[in-house]
Design a protein around this motif. Structure first.
Motif, PDB file in Angstrom:
ATOM      1  N   GLY A 115       0.814  -1.210   0.000  1.00 29.41           N
ATOM      2  CA  GLY A 115       0.000   0.000   0.000  1.00 29.41           C
ATOM      3  C   GLY A 115       0.846   1.258   0.000  1.00 29.41           C
ATOM      4  O   GLY A 115       1.774   1.395   0.789  1.00 29.41           O
ATOM      5  N   ARG A 116       0.499   2.184  -0.910  1.00 31.22           N
ATOM      6  CA  ARG A 116       1.180   3.477  -1.000  1.00 31.22           C
ATOM      7  C   ARG A 116       0.541   4.420   0.021  1.00 31.22           C
ATOM      8  O   ARG A 116      -0.628   4.760  -0.083  1.00 31.22           O
ATOM      9  CB  ARG A 116       1.053   4.041  -2.411  1.00 31.22           C
ATOM     10  N   GLU A 117       1.312   4.832   1.000  1.00 33.63           N
ATOM     11  CA  GLU A 117       0.795   5.688   2.068  1.00 33.63           C
ATOM     12  C   GLU A 117       0.301   7.044   1.549  1.00 33.63           C
ATOM     13  O   GLU A 117      -0.679   7.580   2.045  1.00 33.63           O
ATOM     14  CB  GLU A 117       1.864   5.897   3.147  1.00 33.63           C
ATOM     15  N   SER A 118       0.981   7.604   0.546  1.00 33.73           N
ATOM     16  CA  SER A 118       0.605   8.930   0.050  1.00 33.73           C
ATOM     17  C   SER A 118      -0.727   8.926  -0.703  1.00 33.73           C
ATOM     18  O   SER A 118      -1.295   9.975  -0.971  1.00 33.73           O
ATOM     19  CB  SER A 118       1.704   9.500  -0.846  1.00 33.73           C
ATOM     20  N   SER A 119      -1.264   7.747  -1.016  1.00 30.37           N
ATOM     21  CA  SER A 119      -2.555   7.681  -1.702  1.00 30.37           C
ATOM     22  C   SER A 119      -3.727   7.815  -0.731  1.00 30.37           C
ATOM     23  O   SER A 119      -4.862   7.982  -1.158  1.00 30.37           O
ATOM     24  CB  SER A 119      -2.677   6.373  -2.492  1.00 30.37           C
ATOM     25  N   LYS A 120      -3.454   7.774   0.561  1.00 37.42           N
ATOM     26  CA  LYS A 120      -4.516   7.900   1.556  1.00 37.42           C
ATOM     27  C   LYS A 120      -4.933   9.364   1.674  1.00 37.42           C
ATOM     28  O   LYS A 120      -4.090  10.259   1.553  1.00 37.42           O
ATOM     29  CB  LYS A 120      -4.034   7.370   2.910  1.00 37.42           C
ATOM     30  N   PRO A 121      -6.200   9.609   1.924  1.00 39.13           N
ATOM     31  CA  PRO A 121      -6.670  10.999   2.038  1.00 39.13           C
ATOM     32  C   PRO A 121      -5.889  11.780   3.091  1.00 39.13           C
ATOM     33  O   PRO A 121      -5.590  11.265   4.169  1.00 39.13           O
ATOM     34  CB  PRO A 121      -8.137  10.843   2.452  1.00 39.13           C
ATOM     35  N   ARG A 123      -2.801  12.703   3.074  1.00 45.12           N
ATOM     36  CA  ARG A 123      -1.367  12.409   3.144  1.00 45.12           C
ATOM     37  C   ARG A 123      -0.619  13.196   2.082  1.00 45.12           C
ATOM     38  O   ARG A 123      -1.137  13.449   1.000  1.00 45.12           O
ATOM     39  CB  ARG A 123      -1.100  10.910   2.946  1.00 45.12           C
ATOM     40  N   SER A 124       0.604  13.550   2.390  1.00 41.19           N
ATOM     41  CA  SER A 124       1.448  14.284   1.455  1.00 41.19           C
ATOM     42  C   SER A 124       1.879  13.375   0.306  1.00 41.19           C
ATOM     43  O   SER A 124       2.256  12.228   0.518  1.00 41.19           O
ATOM     44  CB  SER A 124       2.690  14.810   2.176  1.00 41.19           C
ATOM     45  N   SER A 125       1.819  13.920  -0.904  1.00 40.27           N
ATOM     46  CA  SER A 125       2.290  13.143  -2.061  1.00 40.27           C
ATOM     47  C   SER A 125       3.743  13.459  -2.383  1.00 40.27           C
ATOM     48  O   SER A 125       4.294  12.972  -3.366  1.00 40.27           O
ATOM     49  CB  SER A 125       1.397  13.426  -3.275  1.00 40.27           C
ATOM     50  N   ASP A 126       4.389  14.292  -1.538  1.00 40.45           N
ATOM     51  CA  ASP A 126       5.796  14.638  -1.753  1.00 40.45           C
ATOM     52  C   ASP A 126       6.727  13.459  -1.494  1.00 40.45           C
ATOM     53  O   ASP A 126       7.833  13.415  -2.012  1.00 40.45           O
ATOM     54  CB  ASP A 126       6.212  15.801  -0.840  1.00 40.45           C
ATOM     55  N   ILE A 127       6.279  12.540  -0.664  1.00 44.75           N
ATOM     56  CA  ILE A 127       7.111  11.399  -0.269  1.00 44.75           C
ATOM     57  C   ILE A 127       6.407  10.122  -0.710  1.00 44.75           C
ATOM     58  O   ILE A 127       5.206   9.962  -0.497  1.00 44.75           O
ATOM     59  CB  ILE A 127       7.318  11.376   1.263  1.00 44.75           C
ATOM     60  N   ASP A 128       7.148   9.223  -1.330  1.00 41.71           N
ATOM     61  CA  ASP A 128       6.574   7.940  -1.717  1.00 41.71           C
ATOM     62  C   ASP A 128       6.927   6.919  -0.641  1.00 41.71           C
ATOM     63  O   ASP A 128       8.039   6.398  -0.585  1.00 41.71           O
ATOM     64  CB  ASP A 128       7.086   7.495  -3.088  1.00 41.71           C
ATOM     65  N   ALA A 129       5.963   6.660   0.233  1.00 39.74           N
ATOM     66  CA  ALA A 129       6.153   5.715   1.333  1.00 39.74           C
ATOM     67  C   ALA A 129       5.194   4.546   1.138  1.00 39.74           C
ATOM     68  O   ALA A 129       4.053   4.730   0.694  1.00 39.74           O
ATOM     69  CB  ALA A 129       5.898   6.402   2.665  1.00 39.74           C
ATOM     70  N   TRP A 130       5.658   3.350   1.468  1.00 42.84           N
ATOM     71  CA  TRP A 130       4.885   2.133   1.271  1.00 42.84           C
ATOM     72  C   TRP A 130       4.861   1.286   2.528  1.00 42.84           C
ATOM     73  O   TRP A 130       5.821   1.284   3.309  1.00 42.84           O
ATOM     74  CB  TRP A 130       5.498   1.299   0.147  1.00 42.84           C
ATOM     75  N   VAL A 131       3.775   0.532   2.683  1.00 47.32           N
ATOM     76  CA  VAL A 131       3.670  -0.517   3.689  1.00 47.32           C
ATOM     77  C   VAL A 131       3.565  -1.833   2.923  1.00 47.32           C
ATOM     78  O   VAL A 131       2.739  -1.963   2.022  1.00 47.32           O
ATOM     79  CB  VAL A 131       2.439  -0.317   4.594  1.00 47.32           C
ATOM     80  N   VAL A 132       4.422  -2.774   3.280  1.00 41.75           N
ATOM     81  CA  VAL A 132       4.430  -4.095   2.646  1.00 41.75           C
ATOM     82  C   VAL A 132       4.205  -5.117   3.751  1.00 41.75           C
ATOM     83  O   VAL A 132       4.960  -5.156   4.724  1.00 41.75           O
ATOM     84  CB  VAL A 132       5.774  -4.364   1.937  1.00 41.75           C
TER      85      VAL A 132
END
Length: 186
Positions: A115-121, A123-132
């Motif tokens: 899951g891409r954290e920045s896709s959540k309402p 959340r900043s899209s400046d950083i591409d953070a993921w949960v695996v």
């Protein structure tokens, strides 16, 4: 993060960090807690905290059962509930990861969820953070790995899965959720 609510609720409480509850002893009118402490040098020591009038549990029943004395009159009222474990890797990438999704359930190479954290309402899209998150079978084979080793192994699984190559890592952190998913409902 996931502990934000707990931090907010505990803001006026005295909280002890780096203490692992090992046992609960029931006295005549109070409880004693046996805890293991760990200092910055990873030196462990046992100590007793007391007295407590009541104890509130917000943990899975497997953990409660292991802590409460067998003679405790309400211990047998605890439901029998089994949980599966889950290793989770949180990563922050140098650049946006070029995959055609923001979240996906998986069923190969031990991967269960990405899951891409920045896709959540909000959340900043400046950083591409993921949960695996890894599946229960993979996690059970690697349950006792230390967090650094688990992170390395999860990154290998991502590489071997056929997904596009990850951009450079800015940060990584892994966490083992020993009691992540109930095996069956109560």
């Amino acid at each position: 993060g996931m502990n934000a609510i707990g931090k907010h609720l505990a803001r006026e409480l005295k909280c002890l960090l780096n203490h692992r509850l090992v046992a609960i002893e029931e006295g005549l009118a109070s409880y004693r807690l046996q805890v293991e402490t760990q200092d910055a040098a990873s030196t462990s020591a046992m100590k007793t905290l007391e007295p407590f009038d009541a104890i509130v549990f917000a943990i899975p029943t497997e953990q409660v059962r292991s802590l409460v004395p067998a003679a405790c009159d309400w211990r047998e009222l605890l439901p029998m509930q089994a949980h599966e474990a889950c290793w989770t890797l949180m990563i922050v990438l140098e650049n946006r990861w070029n995959v055609p999704f923001d979240g996906a359930r998986c069923s190969s190479h031990g991967l269960s969820w990405l899951g891409r954290e920045s896709s959540k309402p909000g959340r900043s899209s400046d950083i591409d953070a993921w949960v695996v998150q890894m599946d229960a079978e993979w996690t059970s084979r690697h349950l006792e790995c230390d967090p650094q080793e688990a992170a390395e192994r999860i990154l290998i699984q991502i590489r071997e899965s056929g997904l596009p190559e990850l951009p450079g890592l800015l940060h990584r952190e892994s966490h083992r959720w020993r009691y992540a998913k109930p095996v069956a409902g109560l």
